[in-house]
Design a protein around this motif. Structure first.
Motif, PDB file in Angstrom:
ATOM      1  N   PRO A 201      21.828   5.329  24.905  1.00  0.00           N
ATOM      2  CA  PRO A 201      22.602   6.577  24.753  1.00  0.00           C
ATOM      3  C   PRO A 201      24.107   6.372  24.828  1.00  0.00           C
ATOM      4  CG  PRO A 201      20.724   6.927  26.190  1.00  0.00           C
ATOM      5  CD  PRO A 201      20.823   5.447  25.968  1.00  0.00           C
ATOM      6  N   GLY A 202      24.559   5.636  25.835  1.00  0.00           N
ATOM      7  CA  GLY A 202      25.998   5.414  25.978  1.00  0.00           C
ATOM      8  C   GLY A 202      26.581   4.616  24.839  1.00  0.00           C
TER       9      GLY A 202
ATOM     10  N   ALA B 192       1.433 -10.210  32.082  1.00  0.00           N
ATOM     11  CA  ALA B 192       2.848 -10.613  32.064  1.00  0.00           C
ATOM     12  C   ALA B 192       3.529 -10.141  30.781  1.00  0.00           C
ATOM     13  CB  ALA B 192       2.957 -12.127  32.202  1.00  0.00           C
ATOM     14  N   ILE B 193       2.842 -10.296  29.655  1.00  0.00           N
ATOM     15  CA  ILE B 193       3.395  -9.858  28.367  1.00  0.00           C
ATOM     16  C   ILE B 193       3.657  -8.353  28.388  1.00  0.00           C
ATOM     17  CG2 ILE B 193       2.884  -9.546  25.912  1.00  0.00           C
ATOM     18  CD1 ILE B 193       1.311 -12.194  26.050  1.00  0.00           C
ATOM     19  N   LYS B 194       2.697  -7.588  28.920  1.00  0.00           N
ATOM     20  CA  LYS B 194       2.857  -6.132  28.971  1.00  0.00           C
ATOM     21  C   LYS B 194       4.020  -5.752  29.870  1.00  0.00           C
ATOM     22  CE  LYS B 194       0.502  -1.796  30.024  1.00  0.00           C
ATOM     23  NZ  LYS B 194      -0.771  -1.121  30.414  1.00  0.00           N
ATOM     24  N   GLY B 195       4.102  -6.373  31.051  1.00  0.00           N
ATOM     25  CA  GLY B 195       5.164  -6.046  31.994  1.00  0.00           C
ATOM     26  C   GLY B 195       6.540  -6.377  31.453  1.00  0.00           C
ATOM     27  N   ILE B 196       6.684  -7.555  30.862  1.00  0.00           N
ATOM     28  CA  ILE B 196       7.985  -7.983  30.343  1.00  0.00           C
ATOM     29  C   ILE B 196       8.395  -7.129  29.141  1.00  0.00           C
ATOM     30  CG2 ILE B 196       9.173  -9.885  29.181  1.00  0.00           C
ATOM     31  CD1 ILE B 196       7.591 -11.784  31.053  1.00  0.00           C
ATOM     32  N   THR B 197       7.436  -6.773  28.300  1.00  0.00           N
ATOM     33  CA  THR B 197       7.737  -5.901  27.155  1.00  0.00           C
ATOM     34  C   THR B 197       8.264  -4.558  27.634  1.00  0.00           C
ATOM     35  OG1 THR B 197       6.019  -6.950  25.802  1.00  0.00           O
ATOM     36  CG2 THR B 197       6.780  -4.767  25.114  1.00  0.00           C
ATOM     37  N   GLN B 198       7.645  -4.016  28.666  1.00  0.00           N
ATOM     38  CA  GLN B 198       8.097  -2.738  29.210  1.00  0.00           C
ATOM     39  C   GLN B 198       9.505  -2.835  29.776  1.00  0.00           C
ATOM     40  OE1 GLN B 198       4.968  -1.751  32.009  1.00  0.00           O
ATOM     41  NE2 GLN B 198       3.751  -0.702  30.448  1.00  0.00           N
ATOM     42  N   VAL B 199       9.816  -3.953  30.421  1.00  0.00           N
ATOM     43  CA  VAL B 199      11.148  -4.140  30.982  1.00  0.00           C
ATOM     44  C   VAL B 199      12.186  -4.242  29.864  1.00  0.00           C
ATOM     45  CG1 VAL B 199      12.633  -5.717  32.290  1.00  0.00           C
ATOM     46  CG2 VAL B 199      10.347  -5.177  33.135  1.00  0.00           C
ATOM     47  N   VAL B 200      11.867  -4.958  28.785  1.00  0.00           N
ATOM     48  CA  VAL B 200      12.788  -5.071  27.645  1.00  0.00           C
ATOM     49  C   VAL B 200      13.075  -3.688  27.067  1.00  0.00           C
ATOM     50  CG1 VAL B 200      13.055  -5.919  25.275  1.00  0.00           C
ATOM     51  CG2 VAL B 200      12.144  -7.438  27.046  1.00  0.00           C
ATOM     52  N   VAL B 201      12.027  -2.901  26.855  1.00  0.00           N
ATOM     53  CA  VAL B 201      12.205  -1.547  26.309  1.00  0.00           C
ATOM     54  C   VAL B 201      13.075  -0.704  27.245  1.00  0.00           C
ATOM     55  CG1 VAL B 201      11.004   0.609  25.730  1.00  0.00           C
ATOM     56  CG2 VAL B 201      10.035  -1.581  25.016  1.00  0.00           C
ATOM     57  N   SER B 202      12.832  -0.821  28.548  1.00  0.00           N
ATOM     58  CA  SER B 202      13.604  -0.050  29.525  1.00  0.00           C
ATOM     59  C   SER B 202      15.077  -0.429  29.501  1.00  0.00           C
ATOM     60  CB  SER B 202      13.044  -0.264  30.938  1.00  0.00           C
ATOM     61  OG  SER B 202      11.744   0.267  31.052  1.00  0.00           O
ATOM     62  N   ARG B 203      15.362  -1.745  29.418  1.00  0.00           N
ATOM     63  CA  ARG B 203      16.760  -2.186  29.422  1.00  0.00           C
ATOM     64  C   ARG B 203      17.502  -1.733  28.171  1.00  0.00           C
ATOM     65  NH1 ARG B 203      17.746  -6.492  32.790  1.00  0.00           N
ATOM     66  NH2 ARG B 203      16.521  -6.198  34.701  1.00  0.00           N
ATOM     67  N   VAL B 204      16.830  -1.781  27.013  1.00  0.00           N
ATOM     68  CA  VAL B 204      17.466  -1.326  25.767  1.00  0.00           C
ATOM     69  C   VAL B 204      17.693   0.184  25.842  1.00  0.00           C
ATOM     70  CG1 VAL B 204      17.187  -1.083  23.277  1.00  0.00           C
ATOM     71  CG2 VAL B 204      16.508  -3.216  24.395  1.00  0.00           C
ATOM     72  N   ALA B 205      16.696   0.912  26.362  1.00  0.00           N
ATOM     73  CA  ALA B 205      16.831   2.366  26.494  1.00  0.00           C
ATOM     74  C   ALA B 205      17.946   2.735  27.462  1.00  0.00           C
ATOM     75  CB  ALA B 205      15.506   2.965  26.971  1.00  0.00           C
TER      76      ALA B 205
ATOM     77  N   LEU C  68      25.270   6.228  32.366  1.00  0.00           N
ATOM     78  CA  LEU C  68      24.449   5.310  33.157  1.00  0.00           C
ATOM     79  C   LEU C  68      23.915   5.945  34.440  1.00  0.00           C
ATOM     80  CD1 LEU C  68      26.337   1.896  32.806  1.00  0.00           C
ATOM     81  CD2 LEU C  68      24.152   2.559  31.792  1.00  0.00           C
ATOM     82  N   VAL C  69      24.671   6.868  35.027  1.00  0.00           N
ATOM     83  CA  VAL C  69      24.193   7.535  36.236  1.00  0.00           C
ATOM     84  C   VAL C  69      22.816   8.135  36.003  1.00  0.00           C
ATOM     85  CG1 VAL C  69      24.553   9.584  37.678  1.00  0.00           C
ATOM     86  CG2 VAL C  69      26.423   7.984  37.319  1.00  0.00           C
ATOM     87  N   PHE C  70      22.615   8.666  34.795  1.00  0.00           N
ATOM     88  CA  PHE C  70      21.324   9.267  34.469  1.00  0.00           C
ATOM     89  C   PHE C  70      20.367   8.270  33.818  1.00  0.00           C
ATOM     90  CE2 PHE C  70      24.279  12.828  34.637  1.00  0.00           C
ATOM     91  CZ  PHE C  70      23.580  13.727  35.436  1.00  0.00           C
ATOM     92  N   MET C  71      20.906   7.383  32.964  1.00  0.00           N
ATOM     93  CA  MET C  71      20.021   6.518  32.187  1.00  0.00           C
ATOM     94  C   MET C  71      19.422   5.370  32.994  1.00  0.00           C
ATOM     95  SD  MET C  71      19.386   7.833  29.421  1.00  0.00           S
ATOM     96  CE  MET C  71      18.283   6.474  28.999  1.00  0.00           C
ATOM     97  N   VAL C  72      20.097   4.901  34.034  1.00  0.00           N
ATOM     98  CA  VAL C  72      19.506   3.828  34.843  1.00  0.00           C
ATOM     99  C   VAL C  72      18.186   4.289  35.468  1.00  0.00           C
ATOM    100  CG1 VAL C  72      19.783   2.407  36.908  1.00  0.00           C
ATOM    101  CG2 VAL C  72      21.648   2.569  35.257  1.00  0.00           C
ATOM    102  N   PRO C  73      18.161   5.431  36.200  1.00  0.00           N
ATOM    103  CA  PRO C  73      16.866   5.872  36.752  1.00  0.00           C
ATOM    104  C   PRO C  73      15.875   6.305  35.681  1.00  0.00           C
ATOM    105  CG  PRO C  73      18.590   7.478  37.236  1.00  0.00           C
ATOM    106  CD  PRO C  73      19.274   6.265  36.687  1.00  0.00           C
ATOM    107  N   VAL C  74      16.360   6.947  34.615  1.00  0.00           N
ATOM    108  CA  VAL C  74      15.442   7.403  33.561  1.00  0.00           C
ATOM    109  C   VAL C  74      14.785   6.209  32.872  1.00  0.00           C
ATOM    110  CG1 VAL C  74      15.340   8.485  31.272  1.00  0.00           C
ATOM    111  CG2 VAL C  74      16.559   9.618  33.143  1.00  0.00           C
ATOM    112  N   ALA C  75      15.567   5.187  32.556  1.00  0.00           N
ATOM    113  CA  ALA C  75      15.017   4.000  31.888  1.00  0.00           C
ATOM    114  C   ALA C  75      14.045   3.256  32.803  1.00  0.00           C
ATOM    115  CB  ALA C  75      16.144   3.071  31.450  1.00  0.00           C
ATOM    116  N   CYS C  76      14.398   3.137  34.080  1.00  0.00           N
ATOM    117  CA  CYS C  76      13.496   2.471  35.030  1.00  0.00           C
ATOM    118  C   CYS C  76      12.184   3.240  35.172  1.00  0.00           C
ATOM    119  CB  CYS C  76      14.160   2.347  36.402  1.00  0.00           C
ATOM    120  SG  CYS C  76      15.506   1.145  36.478  1.00  0.00           S
ATOM    121  N   ALA C  77      12.246   4.568  34.934  1.00  0.00           N
ATOM    122  CA  ALA C  77      11.070   5.418  35.138  1.00  0.00           C
ATOM    123  C   ALA C  77      10.180   5.531  33.907  1.00  0.00           C
ATOM    124  CB  ALA C  77      11.521   6.813  35.568  1.00  0.00           C
TER     125      ALA C  77
END
Length: 322
Positions: A238-239, A221-234, A275-284
């Protein structure tokens, strides 16, 4: 009906999820804002087709492209764990239109404390809906916990934004323009873990390679949530970092000074482009089906898995959420 369709595994992504580019293509597909315009009837039909395909029953005349499109609609609108239809605002496909409007306003109206307070509150309300919608559905959260998470994240964002806003009054104007990003990043570090606190308290289900449940792990859970936090900040970085630099330079031109009323719409459109580019890139950035080595699990869970499976399970897998 083609033989390839009868044996089609609809849960295998169209693109290789072990590679970054494969995940980017997948999330470009899943986060496509155009899916927001699809009718409820078509979404329900897509879900029915996906479930039929999983059961090995594919309507005659159905081809693979139709199955791929049905899975695209299903992934965009239904929760991967529960299969329930997600509210429209909380879907990742809403990140571009929702995020561009709110972020554009945060970047434009950053000079006064009331404006900062209002738009940070709007943003955290939006984030709370997104985080709740995309939580791990196997870990229910009470209304009280949701309220605490929302209040804490909003307070963190406001304290960061207002504090830095006052601190940068005499600083270069570019620093003041970066305050909204600092507030967003700080709030994400609080909001997401609190909204998904049950996963941290009770752990999340981990499985073997064939999706057979093995137990619950807090470390996963810690690993998964940490990854999600990093993705959301990323996703926001850029914008919210580059656009202030662009606007800082553009606003020096005489023609921009004449059209100040258009600055907010302009920033909103430019944010949408990011965001058009960063939403999929961050999720990936990280695989949706995340993994953790058996040796990194809690000792009791590790011993339980070894006792049942020996050395046959070197890694366990889990859904990290979005």
């Amino acid at each position: 009906m083609a033989a390839s369709v009868t044996t089609f595994n609809i849960d295998i992504p169209r693109w290789d999820q072990h590679t970054f580019m494969g995940r980017v293509k997948h999330f470009f597909n899943v986060t496509d804002p155009r899916t927001l315009l699809v009718s409820e009837h078509e979404l329900d039909s897509a879900k029915a087709l996906v479930e039929s395909c999983r059961a090995g029953i594919v309507p005659p005349g159905t081809n693979q492209e139709q199955l791929f499109y049905a899975k695209k609609l299903y992934d965009s609108a239904f929760h991967p764990d529960s299969g329930e239809k997600m509210n429209l605002i909380g879907r990742m496909s809403f990140q571009v239109p929702g995020g561009m409007a709110i972020t554009g306003c945060m970047l434009q109206f950053y000079r006064t404390v009331p404006a900062v307070v209002f738009w940070q509150w709007v943003n955290q309300s939006f984030n709370a809906i997104v985080n709740y919608t995309n939580r791990n559905a196997a870990s229910p959260i009470s209304l009280k916990q949701i309220g605490v998470a929302y209040f804490t994240a909003t307070s963190t964002a406001l304290a960061t934004a207002v504090g830095l806003n006052l601190y940068t009054k005499r600083a270069p104007s570019l620093l003041a323009r970066w305050v909204p990003f600092a507030a967003v990043a700080a709030a994400n570090c609080v909001n997401i873990p609190l909204m998904r606190q049950q996963e941290l308290i009770n752990g999340i289900t981990v499985t073997d390679e064939n999706d057979n449940p093995l137990g619950k792990s807090k470390r996963a859970a810690i690993k998964g949530i940490t990854q999600v936090v990093v993705s959301r900040v990323a996703m926001a970085a850029p914008g919210m970092i580059l656009l202030p630099i662009i606007m800082e330079r553009l606003e020096k031109y005489p023609f921009m000074k004449k059209i100040q009323v258009l600055h907010a719409p302009l920033q909103t459109i430019l944010v949408g482009g990011f965001l058009v580019f960063m939403v999929p890139v961050a999720c990936a950035l990280f695989p949706q089906r995340s993994s953790i080595a058996l040796s990194h699990l809690e000792p009791d869970l590790r011993q339980s898995i070894v006792a049942r499976h020996g050395d046959n399970v070197p890694y366990v897998y889990f859904n990290k959420g979005l």
